[in-house]
Scaffold this active site. Structure first.
Site, PDB file in Angstrom:
ATOM      1  N   LYS A 184      45.159  32.104  45.150  1.00 56.35           N
ATOM      2  CA  LYS A 184      45.405  33.102  44.096  1.00 56.35           C
ATOM      3  C   LYS A 184      44.049  33.737  43.759  1.00 56.35           C
ATOM      4  CE  LYS A 184      45.222  34.194  40.371  1.00 56.35           C
ATOM      5  NZ  LYS A 184      44.408  35.422  40.082  1.00 56.35           N
ATOM      6  N   GLU A 260      34.993  24.611  38.985  1.00 55.99           N
ATOM      7  CA  GLU A 260      33.650  25.208  39.092  1.00 55.99           C
ATOM      8  C   GLU A 260      33.595  26.286  38.023  1.00 55.99           C
ATOM      9  OE1 GLU A 260      31.241  24.264  40.965  1.00 55.99           O
ATOM     10  OE2 GLU A 260      32.140  23.143  42.608  1.00 55.99           O
ATOM     11  N   CYS A 294      27.555  32.637  38.520  1.00 53.41           N
ATOM     12  CA  CYS A 294      27.528  31.445  37.666  1.00 53.41           C
ATOM     13  C   CYS A 294      26.167  30.774  37.762  1.00 53.41           C
ATOM     14  CB  CYS A 294      28.632  30.490  38.091  1.00 53.41           C
ATOM     15  SG  CYS A 294      28.564  30.143  39.845  1.00 53.41           S
ATOM     16  N   GLU A 391      26.933  32.996  28.406  1.00 51.15           N
ATOM     17  CA  GLU A 391      26.699  33.386  29.798  1.00 51.15           C
ATOM     18  C   GLU A 391      26.638  34.916  29.833  1.00 51.15           C
ATOM     19  OE1 GLU A 391      29.857  32.251  32.493  1.00 51.15           O
ATOM     20  OE2 GLU A 391      28.424  31.869  34.104  1.00 51.15           O
TER      21      GLU A 391
HETATM   22  P1  NAD Z   1      38.403  34.009  34.855  1.00 48.40           P
HETATM   23  O1  NAD Z   1      38.476  32.603  34.372  1.00 48.40           O
HETATM   24  O2  NAD Z   1      38.770  35.094  33.943  1.00 48.40           O
HETATM   25  O3  NAD Z   1      39.311  34.194  36.143  1.00 48.40           O
HETATM   26  C1  NAD Z   1      39.180  33.355  37.271  1.00 48.40           C
HETATM   27  C2  NAD Z   1      40.509  33.294  37.983  1.00 48.40           C
HETATM   28  O4  NAD Z   1      41.461  32.670  37.132  1.00 48.40           O
HETATM   29  C3  NAD Z   1      41.093  34.652  38.361  1.00 48.40           C
HETATM   30  O5  NAD Z   1      41.732  34.534  39.606  1.00 48.40           O
HETATM   31  C4  NAD Z   1      42.098  34.900  37.260  1.00 48.40           C
HETATM   32  O6  NAD Z   1      43.157  35.737  37.668  1.00 48.40           O
HETATM   33  C5  NAD Z   1      42.597  33.503  37.019  1.00 48.40           C
HETATM   34  N1  NAD Z   1      43.161  33.274  35.701  1.00 48.40           N
HETATM   35  C6  NAD Z   1      42.906  33.916  34.541  1.00 48.40           C
HETATM   36  N2  NAD Z   1      43.636  33.385  33.535  1.00 48.40           N
HETATM   37  C7  NAD Z   1      44.358  32.374  34.074  1.00 48.40           C
HETATM   38  C8  NAD Z   1      45.291  31.448  33.559  1.00 48.40           C
HETATM   39  N3  NAD Z   1      45.630  31.426  32.258  1.00 48.40           N
HETATM   40  N4  NAD Z   1      45.825  30.544  34.406  1.00 48.40           N
HETATM   41  C9  NAD Z   1      45.486  30.543  35.709  1.00 48.40           C
HETATM   42  N5  NAD Z   1      44.619  31.392  36.262  1.00 48.40           N
HETATM   43  C10 NAD Z   1      44.047  32.300  35.451  1.00 48.40           C
HETATM   44  O7  NAD Z   1      36.909  34.195  35.413  1.00 48.40           O
HETATM   45  P2  NAD Z   1      36.285  35.495  36.095  1.00 48.40           P
HETATM   46  O8  NAD Z   1      35.960  36.461  35.010  1.00 48.40           O
HETATM   47  O9  NAD Z   1      37.113  35.937  37.235  1.00 48.40           O
HETATM   48  O10 NAD Z   1      34.949  34.880  36.711  1.00 48.40           O
HETATM   49  C11 NAD Z   1      33.786  34.749  35.981  1.00 48.40           C
HETATM   50  C12 NAD Z   1      33.573  33.297  35.596  1.00 48.40           C
HETATM   51  O11 NAD Z   1      33.616  32.479  36.750  1.00 48.40           O
HETATM   52  C13 NAD Z   1      32.218  33.066  34.992  1.00 48.40           C
HETATM   53  O12 NAD Z   1      32.312  32.226  33.874  1.00 48.40           O
HETATM   54  C14 NAD Z   1      31.455  32.355  36.104  1.00 48.40           C
HETATM   55  O13 NAD Z   1      30.410  31.553  35.674  1.00 48.40           O
HETATM   56  C15 NAD Z   1      32.515  31.580  36.765  1.00 48.40           C
HETATM   57  N6  NAD Z   1      32.122  31.257  38.134  1.00 48.40           N
HETATM   58  C16 NAD Z   1      31.814  29.967  38.406  1.00 48.40           C
HETATM   59  C17 NAD Z   1      31.410  29.629  39.691  1.00 48.40           C
HETATM   60  C18 NAD Z   1      31.055  28.212  40.016  1.00 48.40           C
HETATM   61  O14 NAD Z   1      31.047  27.883  41.195  1.00 48.40           O
HETATM   62  N7  NAD Z   1      30.774  27.353  39.045  1.00 48.40           N
HETATM   63  C19 NAD Z   1      31.347  30.590  40.685  1.00 48.40           C
HETATM   64  C20 NAD Z   1      31.683  31.914  40.373  1.00 48.40           C
HETATM   65  C21 NAD Z   1      32.089  32.223  39.070  1.00 48.40           C
END
Ligand code: NAD
Length: 488
Positions: A184, A260, A294, A391
């Site tokens: 997804k 992550e 991240c 962040e």
């Molecule tokens: P997000 O949490 O908004 O979305 C991530 C994913 O989750 C997307 O596919 C989104 O559609 C899905 N999602 C959103 N709400 C959901 C729900 N209620 N249930 C299930 N899935 C849901 O994050 P983002 O804005 O896409 O990414 C940025 C964040 O990701 C930052 O906080 C960043 O630090 C983190 N990140 C972490 C790593 C790591 O390896 N630690 C790597 C990249 C990004």
């Protein structure tokens, strides 16, 4: 022939990829994707999957699970190797898709293709190295055999900032372990996933092993799958807020969870650091992916004796970066993903300045189409500023001055996050002893980039659970099984 934007858009596969074939979403609805460098829709029609589609994808993954688990490891390895080669063969398309939908400059997108493809190569090598152990029971009357088995069908949820690598890091590990999966991707960056799935089809993964559900309703799709006890694993990369919600939702059926999540990386420059190297590392740690990573350095913690030199050189380098549309020649920094995210960055800068921080360079939104923000350096940032505890996810570098190693460690650890920290010192003893005091899953010592497919990536504290990549990566998709054998 170089891939053009119009060719890429018109040649994208249509639909969800379920049970080895492309199909429309059950309601036949689609969604478009915005180009953050213009704020305009790209003009794609991506299938908008529903909870029913997600269940169909899980049905396919469940049906394929026993056969996939029984595949010879070498066979899985060879498919992964073909996926590695397929990514490289289609590097131009993957890179252009990423740049269009996420905004990063083409050179960075190509870098992500190389990095993302490496997970297929790494896990193609790991697939044939999954081992166990055989011991004599202490009483001597039996034997203990410890082996592992795939955890089962997995839900893989990925963010928009690394549209390829976050998927390949999960898909490759899950496939190597013998797990089937439902992917997804973020609704902001589905195009890269569509091209990637064509690569997987060409690599020969059997029907049902890798399924793709694009959707604008991530909560409905994930809730439907987590409510189904046949799903055995969820691996999520994204925000800490959503990660915590998924952790709670997985508790009903005790699905295995890997998270992550967000970071708040300190970049520590001690008095004896090579300042030129620290500036080079700072630029990499801050500006990789335009600060939308991240692992991005979020707080620069610099010793008073070197802070002026560091600040001047870093600000000069930041001010020299060329902003613009990622497809344009020479552009080094693309836009922020959405207008609202850019507004959040501007608010953090304003708050820091209101509290007494000085703007050394940048500080403002850029007056051009799309959502660019100037590469910014702030110095004398006071302890209470929100920018130090949030962040930033953008090209802003707040600098905090410290007077000794203990203060540097205390400031670095003053966060709920614990993903990565960076440390600059010329003294090997100090590098090791200070690194061991930093509360982070990863520490970059005299380097501004730690990501490596062969290393365990992941955080402690609120930054997550589990590791991806390295030998640990495949373990996230395995369950231990012990066979107790009686003798005589
Ligand atoms: P997000 O949490 O908004 O979305 C991530 C994913 O989750 C997307 O596919 C989104 O559609 C899905 N999602 C959103 N709400 C959901 C729900 N209620 N249930 C299930 N899935 C849901 O994050 P983002 O804005 O896409 O990414 C940025 C964040 O990701 C930052 O906080 C960043 O630090 C983190 N990140 C972490 C790593 C790591 O390896 N630690 C790597 C990249 C990004």
């Amino acid at each position: 022939m170089p891939v053009t934007e119009s060719h890429l858009v018109s040649s994208l596969p249509h639909g969800l990829f379920i049970d080895g074939g492309w199909r429309p979403a059950s309601g036949h609805s689609t969604f478009d994707v915005d180009d953050p460098s213009t704020g305009e829709p790209i003009g794609v029609a991506v299938a908008d999957g529903t909870a029913d589609d997600a269940r169909a994808a899980l049905d396919a993954a469940v049906a394929a699970q026993p056969g996939w688990a029984a595949t010879a490891p070498r066979e899985r390895s060879q498919m992964l190797r073909r996926a590695f080669e397929g990514c490289l063969a289609r590097a131009d398309e993957l890179a252009l898709a990423m740049t269009l939908e996420m905004g990063k400059p083409l050179a960075e997108s190509r870098g992500e293709v190389a990095y993302g493809a490496e997970f297929f190569r790494w896990f193609s090598e790991e697939a044939v190295r999954i081992d166990g152990r055989y011991t004599v029971a202490p009483g001597g009357d039996g034997r203990i055999i410890v082996t592992s088995r795939p955890v089962g069908p997995a839900l893989l949820i990925t963010p928009w900032n690394f549209p390829l690598a976050m998927l390949t890091r999960k898909i490759a590990a899950a496939a190597a372990a013998g797990c089937t999966m439902v992917c997804k991707p973020s609704e902001l960056t589905p195009m890269t996933a569509l091209v990637l799935f064509e690569v997987l089809v060409d690599a020969g993964f059997p029907a049902g092993v890798c399924n793709l559900v694009t959707t604008t309703d991530a909560p409905a799709v994930s809730a439907a799958l987590l409510a189904d006890e046949r799903l055995r694993k969820v691996s999520f990369t994204g925000s800490t807020r959503v990660g915590k919600a998924l952790f709670a939702a997985a508790s009903d059926h005790l699905q295995r969870v890997s998270l992550e999540l967000g970071g708040n990386a300190p970049f520590v420059v001690l008095a004896d650091a090579d300042v030129d190297a620290a500036v080079e590392g700072a630029l990499a740690a801050k500006m990789r992916n335009g600060g939308e990573a991240c692992t991005s350095a979020n707080r620069f913690v610099v010793h008073r004796s070197v802070v002026d030199r560091f600040t001047d050189a870093f600000a000069t380098a930041m001010a020299g970066l060329q902003l613009g549309r990622g497809t344009d020649e020479g552009v080094q920094v693309g836009p922020i993903i959405r207008e609202a995210d850019r507004a959040k960055i501007a608010r953090l800068v304003d708050d820091a300045v209101d509290r007494g921080a000085q703007v050394v360079t940048g500080g403002s939104v850029v007056d051009r189409p799309g959502w660019c923000f100037e590469p910014t350096v702030l110095c004398d940032v006071p302890g209470g500023a929100s920018i130090l505890s949030t962040e930033i996810f953008g090209p802003v570098a707040p600098i905090v001055t410290v007077d000794d190693v203990d203060e540097a460690v205390a400031v670095a650890n003053d966060t709920e996050a614990g993903l990565v920290a960076y440390l600059y010192t010329r003294d090997v003893d100090r590098a090791i002893t200070v690194a061991e005091r930093l509360e982070a899953g990863m520490v970059g010592i005299n380097r501004g980039v730690v990501s490596n497919p062969a290393a365990p990536f992941g955080g402690i504290k609120s930054s997550g659970l589990g590791r991806e990549g390295g030998a640990e990566g495949v373990e996230a998709y395995l369950e231990t099984q012990y066979l107790g054998v009686a003798l005589g």
